[in-house]
Design a protein around this motif. Structure first.
Motif, PDB file in Angstrom:
ATOM      1  N   ARG A  34      50.633  44.313  35.937  1.00 42.23           N
ATOM      2  CA  ARG A  34      50.392  43.773  34.592  1.00 42.23           C
ATOM      3  C   ARG A  34      49.381  42.634  34.627  1.00 42.23           C
ATOM      4  N   HIS A  35      49.530  41.751  35.604  1.00 41.63           N
ATOM      5  CA  HIS A  35      48.602  40.622  35.738  1.00 41.63           C
ATOM      6  C   HIS A  35      47.179  41.131  36.013  1.00 41.63           C
ATOM      7  N   ALA A  36      47.059  42.081  36.916  1.00 37.91           N
ATOM      8  CA  ALA A  36      45.738  42.617  37.253  1.00 37.91           C
ATOM      9  C   ALA A  36      45.096  43.282  36.049  1.00 37.91           C
ATOM     10  N   GLU A  37      45.875  44.023  35.290  1.00 37.01           N
ATOM     11  CA  GLU A  37      45.336  44.714  34.119  1.00 37.01           C
ATOM     12  C   GLU A  37      44.844  43.730  33.055  1.00 37.01           C
ATOM     13  N   LYS A  38      45.578  42.653  32.873  1.00 41.46           N
ATOM     14  CA  LYS A  38      45.224  41.687  31.829  1.00 41.46           C
ATOM     15  C   LYS A  38      44.159  40.690  32.267  1.00 41.46           C
ATOM     16  N   VAL A  39      44.204  40.257  33.522  1.00 47.47           N
ATOM     17  CA  VAL A  39      43.343  39.151  33.966  1.00 47.47           C
ATOM     18  C   VAL A  39      42.219  39.625  34.887  1.00 47.47           C
ATOM     19  N   LEU A  40      42.555  40.364  35.921  1.00 51.55           N
ATOM     20  CA  LEU A  40      41.571  40.691  36.946  1.00 51.55           C
ATOM     21  C   LEU A  40      40.656  41.851  36.561  1.00 51.55           C
ATOM     22  N   ASP A  41      41.198  42.877  35.922  1.00 58.07           N
ATOM     23  CA  ASP A  41      40.372  44.034  35.563  1.00 58.07           C
ATOM     24  C   ASP A  41      39.221  43.687  34.619  1.00 58.07           C
ATOM     25  N   PRO A  42      39.434  42.862  33.584  1.00 54.31           N
ATOM     26  CA  PRO A  42      38.287  42.486  32.744  1.00 54.31           C
ATOM     27  C   PRO A  42      37.193  41.747  33.519  1.00 54.31           C
ATOM     28  N   ILE A  43      37.580  40.900  34.455  1.00 49.59           N
ATOM     29  CA  ILE A  43      36.595  40.179  35.267  1.00 49.59           C
ATOM     30  C   ILE A  43      35.839  41.171  36.145  1.00 49.59           C
ATOM     31  N   ALA A  44      36.554  42.105  36.757  1.00 54.65           N
ATOM     32  CA  ALA A  44      35.915  43.109  37.612  1.00 54.65           C
ATOM     33  C   ALA A  44      34.982  43.999  36.798  1.00 54.65           C
ATOM     34  N   ASP A  45      35.386  44.373  35.604  1.00 52.98           N
ATOM     35  CA  ASP A  45      34.524  45.200  34.737  1.00 52.98           C
ATOM     36  C   ASP A  45      33.244  44.456  34.377  1.00 52.98           C
ATOM     37  N   LYS A  46      33.379  43.183  34.061  1.00 52.37           N
ATOM     38  CA  LYS A  46      32.202  42.377  33.717  1.00 52.37           C
ATOM     39  C   LYS A  46      31.245  42.299  34.910  1.00 52.37           C
ATOM     40  N   LEU A  47      31.763  42.033  36.088  1.00 53.74           N
ATOM     41  CA  LEU A  47      30.928  41.960  37.285  1.00 53.74           C
ATOM     42  C   LEU A  47      30.259  43.301  37.585  1.00 53.74           C
ATOM     43  N   ARG A  48      31.000  44.383  37.424  1.00 53.48           N
ATOM     44  CA  ARG A  48      30.437  45.709  37.690  1.00 53.48           C
ATOM     45  C   ARG A  48      29.280  45.992  36.743  1.00 53.48           C
ATOM     46  N   HIS A  49      29.447  45.658  35.458  1.00 54.61           N
ATOM     47  CA  HIS A  49      28.367  45.888  34.501  1.00 54.61           C
ATOM     48  C   HIS A  49      27.136  45.023  34.818  1.00 54.61           C
ATOM     49  N   GLU A  50      27.366  43.797  35.237  1.00 56.34           N
ATOM     50  CA  GLU A  50      26.248  42.923  35.609  1.00 56.34           C
ATOM     51  C   GLU A  50      25.494  43.496  36.808  1.00 56.34           C
ATOM     52  N   VAL A  51      26.218  43.963  37.807  1.00 60.24           N
ATOM     53  CA  VAL A  51      25.581  44.538  39.002  1.00 60.24           C
ATOM     54  C   VAL A  51      24.833  45.815  38.647  1.00 60.24           C
ATOM     55  N   GLU A  52      25.439  46.650  37.825  1.00 58.79           N
ATOM     56  CA  GLU A  52      24.796  47.906  37.441  1.00 58.79           C
ATOM     57  C   GLU A  52      23.510  47.654  36.657  1.00 58.79           C
ATOM     58  N   GLU A  53      23.498  46.610  35.793  1.00 55.83           N
ATOM     59  CA  GLU A  53      22.292  46.295  35.038  1.00 55.83           C
ATOM     60  C   GLU A  53      21.179  45.808  35.962  1.00 55.83           C
ATOM     61  N   LYS A  54      21.511  45.060  36.993  1.00 57.15           N
ATOM     62  CA  LYS A  54      20.512  44.536  37.911  1.00 57.15           C
ATOM     63  C   LYS A  54      19.936  45.618  38.812  1.00 57.15           C
ATOM     64  N   THR A  55      20.723  46.643  39.116  1.00 58.05           N
ATOM     65  CA  THR A  55      20.251  47.700  40.024  1.00 58.05           C
ATOM     66  C   THR A  55      19.478  48.786  39.311  1.00 58.05           C
ATOM     67  N   GLN A  56      19.428  48.768  37.996  1.00 56.69           N
ATOM     68  CA  GLN A  56      18.680  49.817  37.274  1.00 56.69           C
ATOM     69  C   GLN A  56      17.242  49.444  37.043  1.00 56.69           C
TER      70      GLN A  56
END
Length: 76
Positions: A54-76
């Motif tokens: 529950r903690h990971a879904e609410k707190v950690l997953d949004p942070i990981a999603d944000k980082l993944r999108h930032e990395v994907e934008e930089k690599t394109q």
């Protein structure tokens, strides 16, 4: 949470080794304190896993999603 669980587990191990009389107290027929404590180990493990999920879904997953999108934008 980790420290609390390790203390709980160590207490179970210590009681099993050095407080055999206490662990052998029968509560309900053939069900004794040691068996209840052993089953509670499983219950506490599943509760901790559920709480972490529950903690990971609410707190950690949004942070990981944000980082993944930032990395994907930089690599394109």
């Amino acid at each position: 949470m980790t420290v609390a669980f390790l203390v709980w587990y160590l207490l179970y191990v210590v009681l099993s080794g050095w407080a055999r009389g206490f662990m052998a107290i029968e509560l309900f027929g053939e069900i004794n304190v040691g068996l209840i404590f052993g089953l509670l180990q499983f219950v506490s493990t599943f509760l901790i896993a559920w709480a972490y999920a529950r903690h990971a879904e609410k707190v950690l997953d949004p942070i990981a999603d944000k980082l993944r999108h930032e990395v994907e934008e930089k690599t394109q």
